[in-house]
Design an enzyme around this catalytic site. Structure first.
Site, PDB file in Angstrom:
ATOM      1  N   ASP A  25       0.822  -1.207   0.000  1.00  0.00           N
ATOM      2  CA  ASP A  25       0.000   0.000   0.000  1.00  0.00           C
ATOM      3  C   ASP A  25       0.861   1.264   0.000  1.00  0.00           C
ATOM      4  OD1 ASP A  25      -2.247   1.857   0.643  1.00  0.00           O
ATOM      5  OD2 ASP A  25      -3.276  -0.044   1.022  1.00  0.00           O
ATOM      6  N   SER A  76      -6.770   4.143  -1.753  1.00  0.00           N
ATOM      7  CA  SER A  76      -6.809   2.700  -1.504  1.00  0.00           C
ATOM      8  C   SER A  76      -8.147   2.076  -1.881  1.00  0.00           C
ATOM      9  CB  SER A  76      -6.510   2.422  -0.030  1.00  0.00           C
ATOM     10  OG  SER A  76      -5.187   2.805   0.258  1.00  0.00           O
ATOM     11  N   HIS A 137     -12.157  12.062  -0.284  1.00  0.00           N
ATOM     12  CA  HIS A 137     -13.313  11.810   0.583  1.00  0.00           C
ATOM     13  C   HIS A 137     -14.467  12.760   0.260  1.00  0.00           C
ATOM     14  CE1 HIS A 137     -11.408   9.102   3.548  1.00  0.00           C
ATOM     15  NE2 HIS A 137     -10.319   9.730   3.179  1.00  0.00           N
ATOM     16  N   ARG A 167      -4.171  16.192   4.475  1.00  0.00           N
ATOM     17  CA  ARG A 167      -3.703  14.839   4.163  1.00  0.00           C
ATOM     18  C   ARG A 167      -3.851  14.570   2.670  1.00  0.00           C
ATOM     19  NH1 ARG A 167      -3.389  10.203   8.055  1.00  0.00           N
ATOM     20  NH2 ARG A 167      -3.758   8.280   6.923  1.00  0.00           N
ATOM     21  N   ARG A 203      -9.219  15.823  10.775  1.00  0.00           N
ATOM     22  CA  ARG A 203      -9.790  14.549  10.339  1.00  0.00           C
ATOM     23  C   ARG A 203      -9.185  13.341  11.045  1.00  0.00           C
ATOM     24  NH1 ARG A 203      -7.747  13.311   4.305  1.00  0.00           N
ATOM     25  NH2 ARG A 203      -7.917  11.167   5.019  1.00  0.00           N
ATOM     26  N   ARG A 210     -11.857   4.892  11.052  1.00  0.00           N
ATOM     27  CA  ARG A 210     -12.355   3.814  10.203  1.00  0.00           C
ATOM     28  C   ARG A 210     -11.967   2.460  10.791  1.00  0.00           C
ATOM     29  NH1 ARG A 210      -8.405   4.142   4.987  1.00  0.00           N
ATOM     30  NH2 ARG A 210      -6.478   3.629   6.057  1.00  0.00           N
ATOM     31  N   ASP A 285     -15.189   4.458   3.759  1.00  0.00           N
ATOM     32  CA  ASP A 285     -14.547   3.843   4.919  1.00  0.00           C
ATOM     33  C   ASP A 285     -14.600   4.692   6.176  1.00  0.00           C
ATOM     34  OD1 ASP A 285     -12.774   5.609   3.701  1.00  0.00           O
ATOM     35  OD2 ASP A 285     -10.991   4.454   4.205  1.00  0.00           O
ATOM     36  N   ARG A 286     -14.355   5.985   6.030  1.00  0.00           N
ATOM     37  CA  ARG A 286     -14.338   6.845   7.207  1.00  0.00           C
ATOM     38  C   ARG A 286     -15.699   7.499   7.467  1.00  0.00           C
ATOM     39  NH1 ARG A 286      -9.194   7.245   9.212  1.00  0.00           N
ATOM     40  NH2 ARG A 286      -7.504   6.693   7.795  1.00  0.00           N
TER      41      ARG A 286
END
Lengths: 316, 228
Positions: A25, A76, A137, A167, A203, A210, A285-286
């Site tokens: 990753d 991802s 996101h 980020r 964040r 997550r 995911d989050r």
């Protein structure tokens, strides 16, 4: 009907042992300079593979993974979608942008239910989400489009709970997005609307946990956004500047939680019975844990009481 | 998924995992908490759960809860330990795993920790290669996107940006870079990459996997990276 039957290859029967896919990753091929940790690392095995195995480079961003343009980074989620699906699907960023552009977002049942609910209750329409143009996101333009539409549809009050990024965008860029949002809110207030930033935080500290790695982040988010409890500031700008003065070099993603208060020192936007809440991140995911906190009847991760009776909608 | 949503998510159907399940080809998916959802839910087209309990095994290694620059090795070794223990049972035809280090440590913006993170992953690659050689298997190595490959911000001209004190500016985001792709197939003769694929991408991996398992890929899949 899908024909699930896989046909054998005539020229290659496979091997005795297992076939393994190893995803490293976040390990890409950079400029081989002082910033390139992959290049700087001692990697005898990867080096051997590059020299001796079948080896090539793959595209992992932009159109190759279903993002709107080649200026969009991969991530991802879309990366693993592409790896597993073997085909490319338009991804969240692109689907949401299309839905804003063609207006289908605003004819969705969820949008109609949210706006009808707050018009009837006179409670605010709350927005919670990541405030940046990272397009991983969320995208600030989606939020701005919804605020403008809410105004045009007669929604009197809106409150925005912002999560600062740092980020998917430069580490200390939060004020660019806050200023951009504030100028829209100010223009809408000039027209008589009651639209304000109500709370926020970084964040990686607030709300966007997550995989149940750290429910305390979501609990802090609940306290901050829903109850309006936390360190008070007159504006989001003041909060960010104060945190930066207190901890020079702090990344936007790690800013502590903050609550915006009015002239009487009361929180601007606690989430109360009758409100509607739109979580405007499109990536899943989050978003899952905060969604569970709002939606689940059986919920043990933390004490939500008093849990307001609200209509909750996710972007996707 | 929220009960109410403004935009319907992409409808990903007939993913490679479902094909393998439908054909009774056993699968193992493993990662640590931070990326477990990626080798299962996202890999399977944003779908929760298994296609077939009998042929699929999903394993989650619990992640540390702390700043990853303090533990750049994360759970890479534990993932390999468990993976190899499982594979040695010879129950699985296909396995997929994710080492989270390059991404999670990359996001911290701490370059020297990211270097160590990449080295940890490389060390684990060595263990996988050794196993594959012994088991007569095949290992594909790739990445889902870049991150650790750019730990400082660049200027438009490609040189490194500096702050007012002359220090490089940490970069925490993903990158637009390509990713490596390698097929390690010790003892297998005649495999060759297909030079006709102009812009190979992540979407070409699934068809390649079917080929390496000895099958043709479904017709509507993007092409295999291999030529037969």
């Amino acid at each position: 009907m899908t024909d699930w039957n896989l046909k054998k290859l005539s020229s290659f029967p496979g091997v005795k042992g297992p076939v393994i896919t190893c995803v490293m990753d976040g390990i890409g091929l950079g400029k081989e300079d002082e910033s390139d940790a992959v290049f700087l690392a001692r990697t005898p095995n990867l080096d051997w593979l590059k020299q001796n195995a079948l080896y090539t480079h793959l595209n992992a961003h932009g159109i190759a993974v279903g993002m709107p343009s080649n200026g969009d980074m991969g991530n991802s989620e879309v990366g693993h979608n592409a790896l597993g699906a073997g085909r490319i699907y338009d991804q969240g960023a692109k689907l949401v942008q299309n839905a804003v552009d063609d207006g289908s977002l605003f004819t969705s049942d969820a949008w109609k239910k949210c706006t009808e609910k707050v018009r009837a209750s006179s409670q605010p329409l709350h927005f919670i989400g990541l405030l940046s143009d990272g397009n991983v996101h969320s995208h600030i333009n989606h939020l701005k489009a919804m605020l403008q539409k809410a105004d045009s549809e007669g929604v009197e009050k809106a409150r925005i709970h912002i999560l600062t990024d740092g980020r998917d965008v430069p580490e200390t860029s939060a004020l660019e997005y806050i200023n951009d949002l504030e100028s829209l809110l100010s223009a809408l207030r000039d027209k008589g609307r009651d639209y304000w930033i109500a709370s926020g935080g970084g964040r990686m500290k607030v709300t966007m946990d997550r995989y149940e790695a750290e429910w305390a982040m979501v609990e802090l988010g609940w306290k901050t956004h829903v109850r309006g409890e936390g360190r008070p500031f007159a504006s989001a700008k003041e909060a960010v500047e104060t945190f930066r003065a207190e901890e020079p070099g702090i990344s936007d993603q790690n800013l502590p939680a903050f609550v915006i208060v009015d002239e009487k020192n009361q929180p601007r936007g606690p989430i109360l019975d009758g409100a509607a809440v739109i979580f405007f991140n499109f990536r899943g995911d989050r978003s899952i844990e905060i969604t569970q906190a709002f939606e689940d009847e059986d919920f043990a991760a933390f004490d939500r009481s008093p849990r307001p009776d609200v209509l909750f909608a996710g972007m996707m | 998924m929220p009960t109410n949503f403004l935009v319907p998510p992409p409808a990903i159907r007939e993913s490679s995992g479902e094909y393998l399940a439908e054909n009774g080809i056993s699968q193992l998916a493993i990662s640590e908490t931070q990326k477990f959802g990626h080798v299962t839910f996202f890999w399977n087209g944003n779908r929760s759960g298994k296609f077939d309990d009998k042929t699929e095994t999903y394993i989650e290694i619990p992640s540390d809860v702390l700043p990853f620059e303090e533990r750049p090795w994360m759970k890479a070794a534990e993932i390999t330990d468990t993976l190899l223990t499982e594979l040695k049972t010879e129950k699985y035809r296909y396995a997929r795993l994710n080492y989270a280090n390059g991404d999670m440590v990359g996001h911290t913006g701490v370059r020297d920790a990211a270097i160590l993170a990449v080295e940890c992953v490389d060390l684990e690659l060595g263990r996988l290669m050794k196993f594959v050689q012994k088991a007569q298997g095949i290992l594909m190595v790739t990445a889902d996107h870049g991150n650790a490959d750019e730990m400082y911000d660049h200027k438009k001209d490609g040189s490194l940006a500096t702050d007012s004190t002359g220090k490089f500016k940490p970069k925490t985001s993903h990158t637009l870079n390509q990713v490596p792709f390698a097929i390690y197939a010790p003892g297998v003769e005649g495999l060759q990459l297909n030079p006709e694929i102009e812009k190979p991408g992540l979407g070409n991996l699934a068809a390649t996997t079917f080929n390496l398992l000895g099958y043709q890929a479904p017709d509507d899949y993007l092409q295999s990276l291999l030529k037969f």
